[in-house]
Design an enzyme around this catalytic site. Structure first.
Site, PDB file in Angstrom:
ATOM      1  N   ASP A  17       0.857  -1.189   0.000  1.00 59.19           N
ATOM      2  CA  ASP A  17       0.000   0.000   0.000  1.00 59.19           C
ATOM      3  C   ASP A  17       0.888   1.232   0.000  1.00 59.19           C
ATOM      4  O   ASP A  17       1.805   1.339   0.830  1.00 59.19           O
ATOM      5  CB  ASP A  17      -0.894   0.025   1.244  1.00 59.19           C
ATOM      6  CG  ASP A  17      -1.925  -1.100   1.253  1.00 59.19           C
ATOM      7  OD1 ASP A  17      -2.031  -1.806   0.238  1.00 59.19           O
ATOM      8  OD2 ASP A  17      -2.620  -1.262   2.269  1.00 59.19           O
ATOM      9  N   ASP A 136     -15.721  -3.659  -0.611  1.00 58.36           N
ATOM     10  CA  ASP A 136     -15.288  -3.358   0.759  1.00 58.36           C
ATOM     11  C   ASP A 136     -16.535  -3.274   1.624  1.00 58.36           C
ATOM     12  O   ASP A 136     -17.402  -2.434   1.397  1.00 58.36           O
ATOM     13  CB  ASP A 136     -14.520  -2.039   0.786  1.00 58.36           C
ATOM     14  CG  ASP A 136     -13.263  -2.090  -0.084  1.00 58.36           C
ATOM     15  OD1 ASP A 136     -12.744  -3.199  -0.283  1.00 58.36           O
ATOM     16  OD2 ASP A 136     -12.819  -1.039  -0.556  1.00 58.36           O
TER      17      ASP A 136
END
Length: 248
Positions: A17, A136
């Site tokens: 990330d 998500d």
């Protein structure tokens, strides 16, 4: 004497990330909860050297709508010999085409799939299995832009994506991501019951035991698992994880 048939391989995707040019991990996707782990290139090459076949590369600045690490990501993808799944800020033709031009194996659409279903359907039609959609989830409610907005009911959105011909889903329980609390197995079971497409699990993986559980779901449709904080925090090594997941 009967021998047990070994379970199929669970694909592992170590996560990298990226925030402000650094490889970081967030807790529950919240800006400000970052822990830095050096440069994205160092992190990605490290996973490649340890045997990874995939890297899950995320531009968190693009996901949160506060900038882009595009040039850095280009360098990372260019230096790797393994497959890359790229995520973060892919919301229109330009950003999608730029991402695919990097040479990644597939891209992961998140917010765009919730906010612009017509565009998403066109992207799926154009690029087929190069497109995965990231779902998500909090409970059965989808979280949108950078996990800060609600995005509708999971099953309604899934039905729409199935109709559009989506090839693959990346399912993250955002209440567990970065927490090392274990994956949401119940959610994954419900997902694979409702789609014949492969599902990649993300969020909460904390132990080799978690990976064993996820590998047991491979025959049902769980294809892979994104592993982040557990690797960076040293809960287990990538070679150990690959052994549990079943090396090819």
């Amino acid at each position: 004497m009967t021998t047990e048939t070994p379970l199929p391989v669970l694909e592992l995707l170590p996560a990298v990330d990226v925030v402000n040019g650094q490889a970081v991990r967030l807790v529950q996707g919240e800006a400000g909860s970052e822990t830095s782990y050096g440069t994205p290139l160092e992190a990605a090459l490290n996973w490649q050297e340890q045997g990874a076949e995939w890297v899950h590369l995320v531009d968190l600045d693009a996901a949160f709508g506060r900038g882009s690490n595009a040039e850095l990501l280009r360098e990372v993808v260019g230096r790797l010999d393994i497959k890359v799944e790229l995520s973060g800020g892919l919301r229109d033709d330009e950003s999608l085409e730029k991402a695919l031009d990097l040479g990644v194996a597939r891209v992961n659409l998140g917010t765009a799939a919730l906010e612009n279903p017509e565009w998403t359907a066109r992207a799926i039609d154009r690029f087929g299995d190069k497109i995965a959609v990231g779902l998500d989830v909090r409970g059965t409610t989808l979280a949108g832009r950078g996990w800060t907005k609600e995005g509708g009911d999971l099953w309604d959105v899934l039905a729409r994506l199935e109709e559009a011909g989506c090839a693959r889903y990346v399912v993250t329980d955002v209440t567990k991501d970065g927490t090392l609390q274990g994956p949401n197995v119940e959610l994954l079971r419900k997902m694979v019951e409702r789609t014949g497409k492969p599902v990649v699990a993300s969020g909460g993986i904390s132990s080799l035991e978690d990976l064993k559980v996820l590998r047991s779901l491979v025959p049902l449709g769980v294809e892979g698992a994104i592993v982040g904080k557990a690797l960076y925090a040293g809960a287990f090594t990538l070679p150990e994880a690959l052994d549990v997941a079943g090396r090819r």
